[in-house]
Design a protein around this motif. Structure first.
Motif, PDB file in Angstrom:
ATOM      1  N   LEU A 238       0.789  -1.238   0.000  1.00 31.81           N
ATOM      2  CA  LEU A 238       0.000   0.000   0.000  1.00 31.81           C
ATOM      3  C   LEU A 238       0.817   1.282   0.000  1.00 31.81           C
ATOM      4  N   GLY A 239       2.137   1.236  -0.039  1.00 30.67           N
ATOM      5  CA  GLY A 239       2.913   2.464  -0.023  1.00 30.67           C
ATOM      6  C   GLY A 239       2.645   3.228   1.259  1.00 30.67           C
ATOM      7  N   ASP A 240       2.571   4.557   1.184  1.00 32.31           N
ATOM      8  CA  ASP A 240       2.198   5.351   2.356  1.00 32.31           C
ATOM      9  C   ASP A 240       0.720   5.125   2.624  1.00 32.31           C
ATOM     10  N   PHE A 241       0.377   4.899   3.891  1.00 35.62           N
ATOM     11  CA  PHE A 241      -1.022   4.546   4.159  1.00 35.62           C
ATOM     12  C   PHE A 241      -1.518   5.197   5.439  1.00 35.62           C
ATOM     13  N   PHE A 242      -2.828   5.237   5.544  1.00 36.39           N
ATOM     14  CA  PHE A 242      -3.495   5.701   6.753  1.00 36.39           C
ATOM     15  C   PHE A 242      -4.641   4.736   7.045  1.00 36.39           C
ATOM     16  N   GLY A 243      -5.138   4.764   8.267  1.00 28.16           N
ATOM     17  CA  GLY A 243      -6.282   3.932   8.599  1.00 28.16           C
ATOM     18  C   GLY A 243      -5.881   2.506   8.909  1.00 28.16           C
ATOM     19  N   THR A 244      -6.822   1.598   8.670  1.00 31.14           N
ATOM     20  CA  THR A 244      -6.663   0.194   9.030  1.00 31.14           C
ATOM     21  C   THR A 244      -6.812  -0.674   7.791  1.00 31.14           C
ATOM     22  N   PRO A 245      -5.708  -1.118   7.206  1.00 31.68           N
ATOM     23  CA  PRO A 245      -5.811  -1.967   6.015  1.00 31.68           C
ATOM     24  C   PRO A 245      -6.345  -3.351   6.344  1.00 31.68           C
ATOM     25  N   ARG A 246      -6.958  -3.984   5.345  1.00 27.42           N
ATOM     26  CA  ARG A 246      -7.514  -5.322   5.478  1.00 27.42           C
ATOM     27  C   ARG A 246      -7.164  -6.126   4.224  1.00 27.42           C
ATOM     28  N   ALA A 275      -5.456   5.597  -4.813  1.00 27.16           N
ATOM     29  CA  ALA A 275      -4.603   5.885  -3.657  1.00 27.16           C
ATOM     30  C   ALA A 275      -5.213   6.878  -2.670  1.00 27.16           C
ATOM     31  N   TYR A 276      -6.163   7.686  -3.110  1.00 20.15           N
ATOM     32  CA  TYR A 276      -6.739   8.693  -2.222  1.00 20.15           C
ATOM     33  C   TYR A 276      -8.156   8.334  -1.773  1.00 20.15           C
ATOM     34  N   THR A 277      -8.523   7.083  -1.976  1.00 18.42           N
ATOM     35  CA  THR A 277      -9.857   6.613  -1.582  1.00 18.42           C
ATOM     36  C   THR A 277      -9.734   5.670  -0.393  1.00 18.42           C
ATOM     37  N   ASN A 278     -10.547   5.886   0.629  1.00 13.79           N
ATOM     38  CA  ASN A 278     -10.517   5.034   1.813  1.00 13.79           C
ATOM     39  C   ASN A 278     -11.589   3.958   1.695  1.00 13.79           C
ATOM     40  N   PHE A 279     -11.154   2.706   1.615  1.00 14.33           N
ATOM     41  CA  PHE A 279     -12.079   1.585   1.490  1.00 14.33           C
ATOM     42  C   PHE A 279     -12.300   0.923   2.846  1.00 14.33           C
ATOM     43  N   ALA A 280     -13.578   0.758   3.217  1.00 15.09           N
ATOM     44  CA  ALA A 280     -13.921   0.190   4.516  1.00 15.09           C
ATOM     45  C   ALA A 280     -14.233  -1.293   4.448  1.00 15.09           C
ATOM     46  N   ALA A 281     -14.551  -1.806   3.268  1.00  8.43           N
ATOM     47  CA  ALA A 281     -14.912  -3.223   3.122  1.00  8.43           C
ATOM     48  C   ALA A 281     -14.527  -3.686   1.735  1.00  8.43           C
ATOM     49  N   GLY A 282     -14.234  -4.982   1.633  1.00  6.12           N
ATOM     50  CA  GLY A 282     -13.869  -5.518   0.332  1.00  6.12           C
ATOM     51  C   GLY A 282     -14.003  -7.024   0.291  1.00  6.12           C
ATOM     52  N   THR A 283     -14.194  -7.546  -0.907  1.00  4.77           N
ATOM     53  CA  THR A 283     -14.212  -8.993  -1.108  1.00  4.77           C
ATOM     54  C   THR A 283     -13.796  -9.290  -2.542  1.00  4.77           C
ATOM     55  N   ILE A 284     -13.179 -10.442  -2.737  1.00  2.00           N
ATOM     56  CA  ILE A 284     -12.852 -10.922  -4.073  1.00  2.00           C
ATOM     57  C   ILE A 284     -13.771 -12.085  -4.384  1.00  2.00           C
ATOM     58  N   GLY A 285     -14.430 -12.016  -5.531  1.00  2.71           N
ATOM     59  CA  GLY A 285     -15.362 -13.064  -5.908  1.00  2.71           C
ATOM     60  C   GLY A 285     -14.706 -14.152  -6.725  1.00  2.71           C
ATOM     61  N   GLN A 286     -15.347 -15.298  -6.742  1.00  2.95           N
ATOM     62  CA  GLN A 286     -14.889 -16.395  -7.596  1.00  2.95           C
ATOM     63  C   GLN A 286     -15.019 -16.054  -9.073  1.00  2.95           C
ATOM     64  N   ASP A 287     -15.696 -14.932  -9.361  1.00  2.84           N
ATOM     65  CA  ASP A 287     -15.862 -14.495 -10.743  1.00  2.84           C
ATOM     66  C   ASP A 287     -14.663 -13.704 -11.249  1.00  2.84           C
ATOM     67  N   GLY A 288     -13.666 -13.470 -10.386  1.00  2.00           N
ATOM     68  CA  GLY A 288     -12.481 -12.749 -10.821  1.00  2.00           C
ATOM     69  C   GLY A 288     -12.594 -11.240 -10.738  1.00  2.00           C
ATOM     70  N   TYR A 289     -13.538 -10.739  -9.928  1.00  2.00           N
ATOM     71  CA  TYR A 289     -13.674  -9.305  -9.696  1.00  2.00           C
ATOM     72  C   TYR A 289     -13.433  -9.007  -8.216  1.00  2.00           C
ATOM     73  N   VAL A 290     -12.896  -7.811  -7.944  1.00  2.00           N
ATOM     74  CA  VAL A 290     -12.786  -7.357  -6.565  1.00  2.00           C
ATOM     75  C   VAL A 290     -13.829  -6.262  -6.364  1.00  2.00           C
ATOM     76  N   TYR A 291     -14.568  -6.371  -5.261  1.00  2.00           N
ATOM     77  CA  TYR A 291     -15.626  -5.433  -4.905  1.00  2.00           C
ATOM     78  C   TYR A 291     -15.178  -4.668  -3.659  1.00  2.00           C
ATOM     79  N   LEU A 292     -15.209  -3.330  -3.720  1.00  2.00           N
ATOM     80  CA  LEU A 292     -14.677  -2.498  -2.646  1.00  2.00           C
ATOM     81  C   LEU A 292     -15.666  -1.389  -2.313  1.00  2.00           C
ATOM     82  N   ALA A 293     -15.929  -1.207  -1.014  1.00  2.00           N
ATOM     83  CA  ALA A 293     -16.876  -0.194  -0.571  1.00  2.00           C
ATOM     84  C   ALA A 293     -16.142   0.984   0.052  1.00  2.00           C
TER      85      ALA A 293
END
Length: 329
Positions: A238-246, A275-293
């Motif tokens: 993540l390079g320089d980061f803030f918050g709580t990565p998951r 890089a300037y967006t804070n994501f609070a939730a995420g999942t990777i699907g078996q369909d080969g896409y990553v979903y990030l909130a």
């Protein structure tokens, strides 16, 4: 040459991503005392009209296990399990859940769920307690033995043979042991080499590769620790980061780390994206896409291109704090 070409086609077909036909699936988004279910294909096209909405006051986390076709919801005082075998892209019947109440003296606020092969782990760090529940619902909650572990440790379940071992990441070690027998075998513990700056962020178990993946902060950097066999490795993420990565992990489709921005680590490493967006939730699907909130927005990236390609952003109208991917019939 022909053989190599056929092998490449088989590898690409293992995950959908930009491939056809799309995998029928739902994405469950939990937040604001409700769970909303969306067609994965709709989200990939920038549409965000939920198929169904469940009212779930004070929901903390959710997890889905495809093998048992069960959706698990964690609350401060209980865990609920729903039969998802009747879910489709057009219908998400709630049905009557199996419910296991936590002991009266346990408040699981701040807790989370982790799936093993045969067992669900409920970790309630503020109460310094963890519980095990068989995925087939055949028994009551059983206590996991956390003797010797810092209450701030991150926990997961590592399948090994017929066992689900208790995996743990503390500020100084990464390891695993039997969940109810701290002195038992098989067990392994590896020092990180130095003490993390603060409590660890996340821990995931990858049963396919028999490895543990943990996130921590060291010297103001986010670092990924990987324990596979006897080998412990680490890398900056993540390079320089803030918050709580998951971490977001699908054993076949890929691995990503998200927080302030996100970075795909597998199947092919990418630079830090958004890089300037804070994501609070995420999942990777078996369909080969990553979903990030991020707030009320849901970002969808296709993992097949390198670097991954953003295919859609949807406005959900609420802010998810947990996501789960549910393949359906």
């Amino acid at each position: 040459m022909r053989k190599l070409y056929l092998l490449l086609l088989l590898a690409l077909s293992a995950c959908t991503g930009s491939q056809e036909p799309p995998l029928p699936a739902l994405v469950a988004a939990a937040g604001g005392d409700e769970v909303r279910f969306y067609r994965a294909l709709d989200l990939q096209q920038g549409a965000a009209s939920p198929v169904s909405t469940w009212t779930t006051p004070e929901l903390l986390d959710l997890a889905y296990q495809n093998a048992s076709r069960r959706l698990f919801l964690l609350f401060s005082d209980r865990v609920e399990a729903y039969d998802a075998s009747g879910f489709t892209e057009a219908s998400v019947p709630k049905g009557t859940p199996s419910v296991q109440n936590l002991p009266a003296d346990v408040d699981c606020t701040g807790g989370y769920l982790r799936l093993g092969q045969h067992t669900l782990l409920l970790h309630c760090p503020d109460a310094a307690r963890a519980f095990l529940w068989r995925l087939d619902g055949s028994g009551s909650l059983e206590k996991a033995d956390l003797t010797g572990l810092d209450p701030a440790s991150r926990l997961a379940l590592l399948p090994q043979g017929s066992l689900d071992l208790l995996a743990y990441l503390t500020r100084s070690v990464l390891g695993y042991r039997p969940a109810q027998d701290p002195q038992g075998t098989p067990s392994l513990e590896k020092p990180l080499g130095t003490t993390l700056d603060e409590n660890p962020f996340d821990l995931r178990a990858d049963a396919t590769k028999e490895r543990l993946l943990g996130l921590g902060k060291l010297n103001l950097e986010a670092r990924l620790y990987s324990l596979q066999g006897e080998a412990l490795a680490s890398q900056k993420v993540l390079g320089d980061f803030f918050g709580t990565p998951r971490l977001a992990l699908d054993p076949v489709a890929g691995l990503a780390v998200y927080g302030q921005g996100f970075q795909v680590l597998e199947p092919k490493a990418s630079p830090v994206l958004e890089a300037y967006t804070n994501f609070a939730a995420g999942t990777i699907g078996q369909d080969g896409y990553v979903y990030l909130a991020s707030g009320s927005f849901l970002y969808v990236y296709d993992l097949v291109p390198s670097p991954p390609q953003r295919v859609a952003i949807s406005s959900l109208g609420f802010a998810p704090k947990a996501l789960a991917f549910l393949p359906v019939e």
